[in-house]
Write a protein that holds these residues in place. Structure first.
Motif, PDB file in Angstrom:
ATOM      1  N   TRP A 217       5.266  24.591   1.014  1.00 51.99           N
ATOM      2  CA  TRP A 217       5.046  23.208   0.597  1.00 51.99           C
ATOM      3  C   TRP A 217       5.435  22.993  -0.865  1.00 51.99           C
ATOM      4  N   MET A 218       5.214  23.995  -1.703  1.00 53.98           N
ATOM      5  CA  MET A 218       5.523  23.829  -3.121  1.00 53.98           C
ATOM      6  C   MET A 218       7.020  23.881  -3.389  1.00 53.98           C
ATOM      7  N   ARG A 219       7.761  24.709  -2.652  1.00 55.87           N
ATOM      8  CA  ARG A 219       9.178  24.920  -2.950  1.00 55.87           C
ATOM      9  C   ARG A 219      10.124  24.200  -1.986  1.00 55.87           C
ATOM     10  N   VAL A 220       9.619  23.817  -0.813  1.00 58.60           N
ATOM     11  CA  VAL A 220      10.485  23.177   0.179  1.00 58.60           C
ATOM     12  C   VAL A 220       9.937  21.816   0.585  1.00 58.60           C
ATOM     13  N   GLY A 221       8.716  21.814   1.109  1.00 58.21           N
ATOM     14  CA  GLY A 221       8.179  20.594   1.690  1.00 58.21           C
ATOM     15  C   GLY A 221       8.026  19.454   0.699  1.00 58.21           C
ATOM     16  N   LEU A 222       7.300  19.693  -0.386  1.00 61.22           N
ATOM     17  CA  LEU A 222       7.068  18.625  -1.360  1.00 61.22           C
ATOM     18  C   LEU A 222       8.348  18.149  -2.045  1.00 61.22           C
ATOM     19  N   PRO A 223       9.259  19.048  -2.475  1.00 62.38           N
ATOM     20  CA  PRO A 223      10.516  18.542  -3.056  1.00 62.38           C
ATOM     21  C   PRO A 223      11.342  17.701  -2.089  1.00 62.38           C
ATOM     22  N   VAL A 224      11.336  18.080  -0.800  1.00 56.46           N
ATOM     23  CA  VAL A 224      12.103  17.306   0.173  1.00 56.46           C
ATOM     24  C   VAL A 224      11.444  15.961   0.445  1.00 56.46           C
ATOM     25  N   LEU A 225      10.113  15.943   0.494  1.00 53.91           N
ATOM     26  CA  LEU A 225       9.392  14.713   0.811  1.00 53.91           C
ATOM     27  C   LEU A 225       9.186  13.804  -0.396  1.00 53.91           C
ATOM     28  N   ALA A 226       9.388  14.315  -1.591  1.00 54.32           N
ATOM     29  CA  ALA A 226       9.117  13.516  -2.794  1.00 54.32           C
ATOM     30  C   ALA A 226       9.913  12.211  -2.830  1.00 54.32           C
ATOM     31  N   PRO A 227      11.218  12.205  -2.546  1.00 53.76           N
ATOM     32  CA  PRO A 227      11.940  10.911  -2.562  1.00 53.76           C
ATOM     33  C   PRO A 227      11.389   9.925  -1.537  1.00 53.76           C
ATOM     34  N   SER A 228      11.074  10.392  -0.334  1.00 54.00           N
ATOM     35  CA  SER A 228      10.533   9.496   0.686  1.00 54.00           C
ATOM     36  C   SER A 228       9.163   8.972   0.287  1.00 54.00           C
ATOM     37  N   PHE A 229       8.344   9.827  -0.296  1.00 51.46           N
ATOM     38  CA  PHE A 229       7.011   9.395  -0.733  1.00 51.46           C
ATOM     39  C   PHE A 229       7.122   8.356  -1.840  1.00 51.46           C
ATOM     40  N   LEU A 230       7.994   8.610  -2.804  1.00 54.67           N
ATOM     41  CA  LEU A 230       8.163   7.658  -3.904  1.00 54.67           C
ATOM     42  C   LEU A 230       8.748   6.340  -3.414  1.00 54.67           C
ATOM     43  N   ALA A 231       9.684   6.403  -2.465  1.00 51.34           N
ATOM     44  CA  ALA A 231      10.252   5.178  -1.905  1.00 51.34           C
ATOM     45  C   ALA A 231       9.181   4.380  -1.162  1.00 51.34           C
ATOM     46  N   SER A 232       8.338   5.057  -0.401  1.00 50.25           N
ATOM     47  CA  SER A 232       7.252   4.364   0.298  1.00 50.25           C
ATOM     48  C   SER A 232       6.255   3.771  -0.697  1.00 50.25           C
ATOM     49  N   LEU A 233       6.003   4.477  -1.790  1.00 53.22           N
ATOM     50  CA  LEU A 233       5.106   3.963  -2.823  1.00 53.22           C
ATOM     51  C   LEU A 233       5.651   2.680  -3.437  1.00 53.22           C
ATOM     52  N   LEU A 234       6.944   2.638  -3.707  1.00 56.50           N
ATOM     53  CA  LEU A 234       7.556   1.426  -4.248  1.00 56.50           C
ATOM     54  C   LEU A 234       7.499   0.283  -3.241  1.00 56.50           C
ATOM     55  N   LEU A 235       7.684   0.604  -1.972  1.00 49.06           N
ATOM     56  CA  LEU A 235       7.597  -0.423  -0.940  1.00 49.06           C
ATOM     57  C   LEU A 235       6.187  -1.001  -0.861  1.00 49.06           C
ATOM     58  N   LEU A 236       5.181  -0.155  -0.958  1.00 44.43           N
ATOM     59  CA  LEU A 236       3.795  -0.622  -0.954  1.00 44.43           C
ATOM     60  C   LEU A 236       3.505  -1.472  -2.182  1.00 44.43           C
ATOM     61  N   PHE A 237       4.049  -1.099  -3.328  1.00 43.97           N
ATOM     62  CA  PHE A 237       3.857  -1.893  -4.548  1.00 43.97           C
ATOM     63  C   PHE A 237       4.448  -3.283  -4.377  1.00 43.97           C
ATOM     64  N   ALA A 238       5.669  -3.363  -3.869  1.00 45.12           N
ATOM     65  CA  ALA A 238       6.298  -4.665  -3.658  1.00 45.12           C
ATOM     66  C   ALA A 238       5.537  -5.489  -2.633  1.00 45.12           C
ATOM     67  N   ASN A 239       5.013  -4.826  -1.607  1.00 45.66           N
ATOM     68  CA  ASN A 239       4.255  -5.529  -0.583  1.00 45.66           C
ATOM     69  C   ASN A 239       2.986  -6.158  -1.159  1.00 45.66           C
ATOM     70  N   ALA A 240       2.274  -5.405  -1.987  1.00 44.95           N
ATOM     71  CA  ALA A 240       1.047  -5.926  -2.595  1.00 44.95           C
ATOM     72  C   ALA A 240       1.355  -6.973  -3.664  1.00 44.95           C
ATOM     73  N   PHE A 241       2.411  -6.771  -4.425  1.00 45.46           N
ATOM     74  CA  PHE A 241       2.745  -7.695  -5.508  1.00 45.46           C
ATOM     75  C   PHE A 241       3.092  -9.079  -4.976  1.00 45.46           C
ATOM     76  N   SER A 242       3.679  -9.147  -3.787  1.00 43.30           N
ATOM     77  CA  SER A 242       4.115 -10.430  -3.235  1.00 43.30           C
ATOM     78  C   SER A 242       3.129 -11.018  -2.228  1.00 43.30           C
ATOM     79  N   SER A 243       1.999 -10.354  -1.991  1.00 41.65           N
ATOM     80  CA  SER A 243       1.032 -10.869  -1.024  1.00 41.65           C
ATOM     81  C   SER A 243       0.333 -12.107  -1.587  1.00 41.65           C
ATOM     82  N   TYR A 244       0.104 -13.075  -0.705  1.00 41.84           N
ATOM     83  CA  TYR A 244      -0.497 -14.332  -1.147  1.00 41.84           C
ATOM     84  C   TYR A 244      -1.672 -14.768  -0.280  1.00 41.84           C
ATOM     85  N   ALA A 245      -1.507 -14.748   1.039  1.00 37.94           N
ATOM     86  CA  ALA A 245      -2.470 -15.410   1.926  1.00 37.94           C
ATOM     87  C   ALA A 245      -3.862 -14.798   1.809  1.00 37.94           C
TER      88      ALA A 245
END
Length: 308
Positions: A217-245
């Motif tokens: 996980w330290m040398r393979v799993g986390l480095p491979v998943l880091a871009p996907s995790f960060l991309a999902s984090l940005l998507l969640l940020f945009a989702n919350a930032f634009s929420s209104y109802a």
């Protein structure tokens, strides 16, 4: 020899043309682009045109004259406070939603994709990620509101009043729990494919070379998943930032975040002494969300290399 060649040429000329090979494209203009017409019309009518109108209105007064006063209002302390509130609320709920959602995905990783638990969680995540707005606000009011089921139970059974310090549910802190409620399922939807994309051969190669589960996980799993995790984090940020109802239904008083400030600018005649301030606020939101989604696309490209 000449007679034979002439006869062969005549036979070739009179022979029927070969039948077209199945699947071969015939000459002429393709009509496959017609399938994009409904989607293109939808994007233009409900995304492009409103965006242009919102941005354009920020640079004009009611009489149509050009002005910079609306854009200059983005530097007002009140407006900066609302952007700061939206930023920390979105960041907090995005981080919590991303971490909890990633743990849920990890728990589901060892289960059968066609099993009952996995399919139930996937279906629930797809539904709950879209369960927002007035329905979600009503659910929280009925559960932990001032007279909600849980609030009354805790008050009568244990003498615990969760509103002893004020009606926090109807203020900015009260938006944290509802936002996390739909952020976690969204993280499950977006991050599960990346986690499922880890190849078993990588873990086997790690064990063959003398590695452990932690080293994998330290040398393979986390480095491979880091871009996907960060991309999902940005998507969640945009989702919350634009929420209104949801925010509009819960925080009915005040304008603590940008979407509510836009509502106040649209419903009041003058805000901070400026006309069409809503357009300038919308421009600020579009810039923030645009930058976030641009970073998301860049990171997602890198993540896609490992998911292919």
């Amino acid at each position: 020899m000449t007679l034979v060649a002439t006869a062969g040429a005549d036979a070739a000329a009179s022979a029927p043309a070969p039948a077209p090979t199945p699947g071969r494209k015939r000459p002429g203009m393709s009509l496959s682009w017609l399938g994009l017409v409904p989607f293109t019309a939808y994007v233009l009518l409900f995304l492009a045109v409103p965006t242009v109108l919102a941005i354009g209105s920020g640079f004009f007064t009611d009489d149509g004259s050009f002005t910079w006063a609306n854009v200059a209002a983005l530097g007002d302390p009140v407006v900066l406070t609302t952007f700061a509130n939206s930023a920390w609320l979105s960041l907090l709920t995005a981080v919590v939603g991303a971490v909890v959602g990633a743990l849920v995905c990890y728990a589901l990783l060892g289960m059968n994709p066609q099993g009952g638990i996995r399919t139930t969680v996937d279906a629930a995540a797809g539904v709950l990620a879209q369960f927002g707005g007035v329905m979600l606000a009503f659910a929280f009011i009925a559960t932990i509101g001032t007279q909600g089921v849980v609030t009354v139970f805790l008050r009568d059974a244990f003498g615990l009043d969760i509103f002893a310090n004020g009606n926090w549910l109807y203020a900015l802190p009260g938006l944290i729990l509802p936002y996390i409620y739909f952020q976690v399922p969204l993280m499950v939807i977006t991050f599960m494919p990346a986690l499922a994309g880890l190849k078993p051969q990588w873990a086997e190669a790690n064990l063959t070379l003398g590695g452990t589960r932690a080293s994998f996980w330290m040398r393979v799993g986390l480095p491979v998943l880091a871009p996907s995790f960060l991309a999902s984090l940005l998507l969640l940020f945009a989702n919350a930032f634009s929420s209104y109802a949801t925010a509009a239904a819960l925080a009915s008083q005040g304008s603590q975040i940008v979407p509510l400030q836009i509502r106040a600018a649209l419903t009041s005649e003058t805000v901070l002494g400026r006309e069409n301030l809503a357009g300038a606020l919308a421009l600020g939101m579009i810039v923030v969300v645009g930058v976030v989604m641009f970073l998301y696309s860049l990171i997602q490209r890198r993540a896609a290399r490992w998911q292919s």
